[in-house]
Write an enzyme that holds these catalytic residues in place. Structure first.
Site, short mmCIF file in Angstrom:
data_model
loop_
_atom_site.label_atom_id
_atom_site.label_comp_id
_atom_site.label_asym_id
_atom_site.label_seq_id
_atom_site.Cartn_x
_atom_site.Cartn_y
_atom_site.Cartn_z
N ASN A 1 -10.88 3.14 -6.54
CA ASN A 1 -9.96 3.59 -6.36
C ASN A 1 -8.82 2.58 -6.31
O ASN A 1 -8.44 1.70 -5.02
CB ASN A 1 -9.94 4.69 -4.88
CG ASN A 1 -8.43 4.96 -4.77
OD1 ASN A 1 -7.49 4.73 -5.87
ND2 ASN A 1 -8.05 5.88 -3.78
N TRP A 2 -7.66 2.84 -7.10
CA TRP A 2 -7.33 1.34 -7.26
C TRP A 2 -5.44 1.88 -6.88
O TRP A 2 -4.76 1.27 -6.54
CB TRP A 2 -6.12 1.12 -8.91
CG TRP A 2 -7.76 -0.04 -9.50
CD1 TRP A 2 -8.70 -0.40 -8.78
CD2 TRP A 2 -7.39 -0.77 -10.30
NE1 TRP A 2 -9.08 -1.19 -9.94
CE2 TRP A 2 -8.41 -0.79 -10.74
CE3 TRP A 2 -6.76 0.03 -11.50
CZ2 TRP A 2 -9.41 -1.17 -12.30
CZ3 TRP A 2 -7.19 -0.33 -13.35
CH2 TRP A 2 -8.27 -1.12 -13.45
N LYS A 3 -5.46 3.08 -6.42
CA LYS A 3 -4.37 4.09 -5.61
C LYS A 3 -3.27 2.88 -6.06
O LYS A 3 -3.08 3.08 -7.77
CB LYS A 3 -4.32 3.26 -4.60
CG LYS A 3 -5.42 2.64 -3.59
CD LYS A 3 -5.54 3.02 -1.98
CE LYS A 3 -7.07 3.07 -1.36
NZ LYS A 3 -6.43 3.35 0.14
N GLU B 1 -5.14 9.97 2.16
CA GLU B 1 -3.49 9.34 1.46
C GLU B 1 -2.46 10.71 1.08
O GLU B 1 -1.62 10.89 1.45
CB GLU B 1 -3.34 8.42 0.84
CG GLU B 1 -4.35 6.98 1.80
CD GLU B 1 -4.54 5.70 1.10
OE1 GLU B 1 -4.24 6.12 -0.26
OE2 GLU B 1 -5.23 4.88 1.98
N GLU C 1 -14.87 9.35 4.11
CA GLU C 1 -14.34 8.18 4.05
C GLU C 1 -13.79 7.92 5.76
O GLU C 1 -12.48 8.74 5.63
CB GLU C 1 -12.71 8.04 3.09
CG GLU C 1 -13.50 7.56 1.78
CD GLU C 1 -12.36 6.65 0.45
OE1 GLU C 1 -13.02 5.89 0.17
OE2 GLU C 1 -11.00 7.21 0.84
N GLY D 1 -8.81 0.46 4.82
CA GLY D 1 -7.69 -0.92 4.38
C GLY D 1 -7.49 -1.30 6.16
O GLY D 1 -6.85 -1.73 5.89
N GLY E 1 -11.22 0.72 -2.59
CA GLY E 1 -9.67 0.57 -2.85
C GLY E 1 -9.60 -1.26 -2.80
O GLY E 1 -9.67 -1.11 -4.29
N GLY E 2 -9.39 -1.85 -1.87
CA GLY E 2 -8.51 -3.28 -1.99
C GLY E 2 -9.29 -3.76 -2.84
O GLY E 2 -9.08 -4.84 -3.42
P1 13P Z 1 -10.35 0.18 1.16
O1 13P Z 1 -11.00 -0.54 0.03
O2 13P Z 1 -9.37 -1.08 0.69
O3 13P Z 1 -10.12 0.38 2.55
O4 13P Z 1 -9.66 1.47 1.18
C1 13P Z 1 -10.64 2.84 0.60
C2 13P Z 1 -10.14 4.08 0.20
O5 13P Z 1 -10.45 4.42 0.92
C3 13P Z 1 -11.28 4.39 -1.46
O6 13P Z 1 -10.42 5.61 -1.14
#
Ligand code: 13P
Length: 250
Positions: free
Chosen positions: A9-11, A98, A168, A174, A235-236
């Site tokens: 998930n690149w956000k 989010e 999650e 994050g 995510g990250g």
């Molecule tokens: P991180 O892996 O950066 O903690 O993010 C998780 C996330 O929200 C994936 O959707």
């Protein structure tokens, strides 16, 4: 046999040029050694067409991060499921914490989005998870049960069997504070049980349930080794080809 899905998930990261560079780098790394798991990248809308062109013909699947529940209409700034399907998007993240936090998404709008996604042949990656105060208060199972029941209302056993649910915990997103593999397995097993109560054992046995929250190469193998965890939403650590591939191979 459930095939694990590792989805990035690149956000709100990467321009199209950066996304194309990622795709080329990732494909080159994959050519050196494949993975038995399914891989998807969930990118911002503006990068989807370019990524489709880059990943077309490869095993990497494409996902969006949100969509509207209406078919079309006067919803300035929104994107419909049909628009995503036209590009060839396979997955769409729906109900990420989010979006619930910053964009006022509710269990009801999430439920509508799930219905619309299925109608257009897009597999939802439906996100649930409790906040830190809720876990500290011992309410995590209650919270997740409610999110699962409300989100999945009326989708039917056939769709439930093909869905991806991402557990999650908000406190692990994050923050670098990953849930232990035991905590993640416990909740993913609980979610599978809830899907079973709603749609029967066959659907529950087929639905894929991911863990997400600070997944990285160092902890991925242990998390992915748990019996009820069918992948990860990353995510990250999905932003760099080598890091993401290290997780995908786990
Ligand atoms: P991180 O892996 O950066 O903690 O993010 C998780 C996330 O929200 C994936 O959707």
């Amino acid at each position: 046999m459930r095939i694990k899905l590792i989805a990035g998930n690149w956000k709100m990261y990467k321009t199209t040029a950066q996304a194309v560079a990622f795709a080329r780098g990732f494909k080159a790394l994959c050519a050196a050694g494949g993975t038995k798991n399914e891989i998807a990248v969930c990118a911002p809308f503006t990068q989807l067409a370019a990524l489709k062109a880059e990943f077309g013909g490869s095993a990497v699947r494409l996902g969006a991060q949100n969509m509207h529940f209406e078919e079309e209409g006067a919803y300035t700034g929104e994107i419909s499921a049909e628009m995503l399907a036209e590009i060839g998007v396979d997955y769409c993240v729906i109900g990420h914490s989010e979006r619930r936090l910053y964009f006022a998404e509710t269990d009801e709008t999430v439920n509508k989005k799930l219905h619309t996604a299925f109608k257009h042949g897009i597999t939802p990656i439906f996100c649930v998870g409790e906040a830190l105060e809720q876990r500290d208060a011992g309410e995590e199972f209650h919270v997740v049960r409610k999110q699962v029941a409300a989100g999945l209302a009326g989708i039917g056993a056939k769709n439930a069997a093909s869905i991806v649910i991402a557990y999650e915990p908000v406190w692990a997103i994050g923050t670098g504070r990953t849930a232990t593999s035991g905590q993640a397995e416990e909740m993913c097993a609980f979610i599978r049980g809830e899907v079973g109560k709603l749609f029967g054992g066959e659907a529950a046995g087929k639905a894929r349930i991911q863990y997400g929250g600070s997944v990285k190469p160092e902890n991925a193998a242990e998390i992915l080794g748990m019996p009820n965890i069918d992948g990860a939403l990353v995510g990250g650590a999905s932003l760099l080809p080598d890091k993401f591939l290290a997780i995908c191979g786990g």
